[in-house]
Design a protein around this motif. Structure first.
Motif, PDB file in Angstrom:
ATOM      1  N   ASN A 128       0.795  -1.223   0.000  1.00 51.31           N
ATOM      2  CA  ASN A 128       0.000   0.000   0.000  1.00 51.31           C
ATOM      3  C   ASN A 128       0.831   1.277   0.000  1.00 51.31           C
ATOM      4  N   VAL A 129       2.167   1.122   0.089  1.00 53.45           N
ATOM      5  CA  VAL A 129       3.052   2.280  -0.111  1.00 53.45           C
ATOM      6  C   VAL A 129       4.136   1.921  -1.126  1.00 53.45           C
ATOM      7  N   LEU A 130       3.900   0.848  -1.869  1.00 54.70           N
ATOM      8  CA  LEU A 130       4.835   0.446  -2.924  1.00 54.70           C
ATOM      9  C   LEU A 130       4.125   0.449  -4.276  1.00 54.70           C
ATOM     10  N   VAL A 131       3.341  -0.586  -4.534  1.00 55.13           N
ATOM     11  CA  VAL A 131       2.670  -0.658  -5.834  1.00 55.13           C
ATOM     12  C   VAL A 131       1.692   0.504  -6.029  1.00 55.13           C
ATOM     13  N   THR A 132       1.016   0.909  -4.955  1.00 53.14           N
ATOM     14  CA  THR A 132       0.078   2.030  -5.093  1.00 53.14           C
ATOM     15  C   THR A 132       0.810   3.361  -5.249  1.00 53.14           C
ATOM     16  N   ARG A 133       2.028   3.412  -4.777  1.00 52.08           N
ATOM     17  CA  ARG A 133       2.794   4.648  -4.936  1.00 52.08           C
ATOM     18  C   ARG A 133       3.348   4.750  -6.352  1.00 52.08           C
ATOM     19  N   VAL A 134       3.719   3.610  -6.916  1.00 48.97           N
ATOM     20  CA  VAL A 134       4.168   3.591  -8.308  1.00 48.97           C
ATOM     21  C   VAL A 134       2.976   3.803  -9.243  1.00 48.97           C
ATOM     22  N   HIS A 135       1.809   3.306  -8.809  1.00 58.00           N
ATOM     23  CA  HIS A 135       0.577   3.445  -9.596  1.00 58.00           C
ATOM     24  C   HIS A 135      -0.482   4.154  -8.737  1.00 58.00           C
ATOM     25  N   PRO A 136      -0.347   5.447  -8.515  1.00 55.01           N
ATOM     26  CA  PRO A 136      -1.255   6.154  -7.598  1.00 55.01           C
ATOM     27  C   PRO A 136      -2.720   6.104  -8.017  1.00 55.01           C
ATOM     28  N   ASN A 137      -2.998   5.808  -9.290  1.00 53.37           N
ATOM     29  CA  ASN A 137      -4.390   5.701  -9.723  1.00 53.37           C
ATOM     30  C   ASN A 137      -5.104   4.546  -9.028  1.00 53.37           C
ATOM     31  N   TYR A 138      -4.338   3.573  -8.513  1.00 54.34           N
ATOM     32  CA  TYR A 138      -4.959   2.452  -7.783  1.00 54.34           C
ATOM     33  C   TYR A 138      -5.675   2.945  -6.526  1.00 54.34           C
ATOM     34  N   ILE A 139      -5.174   4.033  -5.964  1.00 58.55           N
ATOM     35  CA  ILE A 139      -5.779   4.567  -4.732  1.00 58.55           C
ATOM     36  C   ILE A 139      -7.241   4.973  -4.973  1.00 58.55           C
ATOM     37  N   ASP A 154      -1.029  13.009  -2.788  1.00 58.68           N
ATOM     38  CA  ASP A 154       0.192  13.815  -2.732  1.00 58.68           C
ATOM     39  C   ASP A 154       1.103  13.333  -1.603  1.00 58.68           C
ATOM     40  N   GLN A 155       2.155  14.083  -1.326  1.00 61.14           N
ATOM     41  CA  GLN A 155       3.119  13.665  -0.307  1.00 61.14           C
ATOM     42  C   GLN A 155       2.470  13.558   1.070  1.00 61.14           C
ATOM     43  N   SER A 156       1.558  14.456   1.386  1.00 66.26           N
ATOM     44  CA  SER A 156       0.896  14.381   2.694  1.00 66.26           C
ATOM     45  C   SER A 156       0.073  13.105   2.823  1.00 66.26           C
ATOM     46  N   ASP A 221      11.600   3.181 -10.201  1.00 65.80           N
ATOM     47  CA  ASP A 221      10.538   3.747  -9.358  1.00 65.80           C
ATOM     48  C   ASP A 221      10.323   2.885  -8.115  1.00 65.80           C
ATOM     49  N   TYR A 222      10.319   1.572  -8.316  1.00 68.91           N
ATOM     50  CA  TYR A 222      10.126   0.673  -7.177  1.00 68.91           C
ATOM     51  C   TYR A 222      11.283   0.774  -6.188  1.00 68.91           C
ATOM     52  N   MET A 223      12.495   0.880  -6.688  1.00 68.14           N
ATOM     53  CA  MET A 223      13.644   0.979  -5.789  1.00 68.14           C
ATOM     54  C   MET A 223      13.580   2.256  -4.947  1.00 68.14           C
ATOM     55  N   CYS A 225      10.855   3.718  -3.992  1.00 78.69           N
ATOM     56  CA  CYS A 225       9.808   3.487  -2.989  1.00 78.69           C
ATOM     57  C   CYS A 225      10.281   2.542  -1.893  1.00 78.69           C
ATOM     58  N   TYR A 226      11.013   1.501  -2.274  1.00 77.35           N
ATOM     59  CA  TYR A 226      11.541   0.572  -1.271  1.00 77.35           C
ATOM     60  C   TYR A 226      12.518   1.276  -0.332  1.00 77.35           C
ATOM     61  N   GLU A 227      13.345   2.133  -0.893  1.00 79.74           N
ATOM     62  CA  GLU A 227      14.294   2.859  -0.052  1.00 79.74           C
ATOM     63  C   GLU A 227      13.556   3.703   0.976  1.00 79.74           C
ATOM     64  N   ASP A 228      12.483   4.348   0.559  1.00 86.02           N
ATOM     65  CA  ASP A 228      11.681   5.150   1.479  1.00 86.02           C
ATOM     66  C   ASP A 228      11.053   4.274   2.558  1.00 86.02           C
ATOM     67  N   VAL A 229      10.544   3.121   2.160  1.00 84.89           N
ATOM     68  CA  VAL A 229       9.938   2.181   3.113  1.00 84.89           C
ATOM     69  C   VAL A 229      10.952   1.755   4.169  1.00 84.89           C
ATOM     70  N   LEU A 230      12.136   1.347   3.726  1.00 81.84           N
ATOM     71  CA  LEU A 230      13.150   0.862   4.656  1.00 81.84           C
ATOM     72  C   LEU A 230      13.570   1.953   5.636  1.00 81.84           C
ATOM     73  N   ASN A 231      13.700   3.170   5.147  1.00 84.00           N
ATOM     74  CA  ASN A 231      14.173   4.265   5.998  1.00 84.00           C
ATOM     75  C   ASN A 231      13.093   4.807   6.934  1.00 84.00           C
ATOM     76  N   ARG A 232      11.833   4.698   6.527  1.00 82.23           N
ATOM     77  CA  ARG A 232      10.768   5.310   7.329  1.00 82.23           C
ATOM     78  C   ARG A 232      10.061   4.332   8.260  1.00 82.23           C
TER      79      ARG A 232
END
Length: 292
Positions: A128-139, A154-156, A221-223, A225-232
């Motif tokens: 929900n913060v990986l595939v949907t972030r790469v494809h925000p239309n899924y949201i 958006d970012q918020s 794009d996925y990398m 997002c993954y980096e953001d996931v790991l760090n956050r």
């Protein structure tokens, strides 16, 4: 043979996905690695029996990685010596209509393992913060009240979703769930090799989808997002481990070893003792059975 050092894989500070290992040298051949895995998973299986008898902790194992990272075979090999009643695997696909009528964490919450059991999420709430972030239309398919177009994602929006995921994990951790999160770090070249094998071997064709190549085109794009996931989201109570996964046997051994070493730190996980009254009558019960 080189031993598994947890600190080499645990995310405890800022990490760059470009620097993440995809291979590790155990200074041993495949047979030695597989023998070590067999010993480790047997010990894990015995520990699972104790965890079940103790009944105060659940264990959640989260597996994330790109297509062909080896999640399915890892589950098969690492949990082979578990009592089948003690581990439940959930593979999360595209949300169903029912699941879309709830918040994005609902289907994961109801799949959590009960105390005494292991639960394995093959792909997880992090989709929900990986595939949907790469494809925000899924949201848009989630039918959220404050999202009417992709511009609302958006970012918020992502900041809020990360906060919700962190709160979710903190809550279940504080209520007795031990969390392991494994990112299977696969190189793009090795993914290509594995996808080609799927196409060349008729008995593996079913694993291939044309959409896999479309997602491969979005690798960068996925990398990100993954980096953001790991760090956050790597927290002391729910850490991420980056597992080099170009070599499947090595990846399986690392995952199994991390779980065993970490769970052995829980000194309170013990089989319950019989109450004094029952214990005092053990010889009586033995005699009754032997006299039958």
């Amino acid at each position: 043979m080189k031993k598994v050092n947890i600190s080499e894989y645990k995310v405890e500070g800022p990490i760059s996905i470009k620097g993440a290992m995809t291979k590790v040298d155990f200074q041993a051949d495949k047979k030695a690695i597989e023998a070590e895995l067999e010993d480790t998973r047997e010990r894990l299986g015995k520990l699972q029996d104790t965890l079940y008898a103790h009944g105060k902790y659940a264990v959640l194992v989260c597996l994330q990685g790109m297509d062909a990272a080896g999640k399915d075979s890892l589950i098969r090999e690492v949990f082979k010596d578990f009592n089948a009643r003690g581990v439940v695997v959930h593979s999360f696909k595209v949300p169903t209509d029912l699941e879309k009528k709830h918040d994005f964490l609902w289907r994961h919450y109801i799949a959590l393992p009960a105390r005494g059991k292991f639960g394995v999420f093959n792909r997880t709430h992090y989709e929900n913060v990986l595939v949907t972030r790469v494809h925000p239309n899924y949201i848009l398919g989630e039918n959220l009240p404050d999202v009417t177009s992709v511009t609302d994602v958006d970012q918020s929006f992502w900041d809020k979703r990360f906060e919700q995921i962190n709160n979710f994990e903190k809550t279940i951790s504080e209520n007795g769930t031990i969390i392991f999160k494994f990112f299977l770090s696969l190189s793009k070249d090795e993914q290509k090799n594995r996808q080609l094998r799927r196409l060349h071997k008729p008995n593996k064709n079913w694993k291939f989808s044309a959409g896999d190549l479309d997602e491969r085109d979005l690798w960068a794009d996925y990398m990100t997002c993954y980096e953001d996931v790991l760090n956050r989201t790597s927290k002391p109570h729910a850490p991420w481990y980056v597992i080099p996964s170009d070599d499947k046997p090595a990846a399986r051994l690392i995952v199994a070893s991390i779980m065993l070493q970490e769970l052995q730190q829980y000194a309170d996980i013990k089989e319950p003792e019989l109450d004094d009254k029952t214990k005092a009558r053990i010889h009586e019960f033995i005699a009754r059975l032997e006299e039958e």
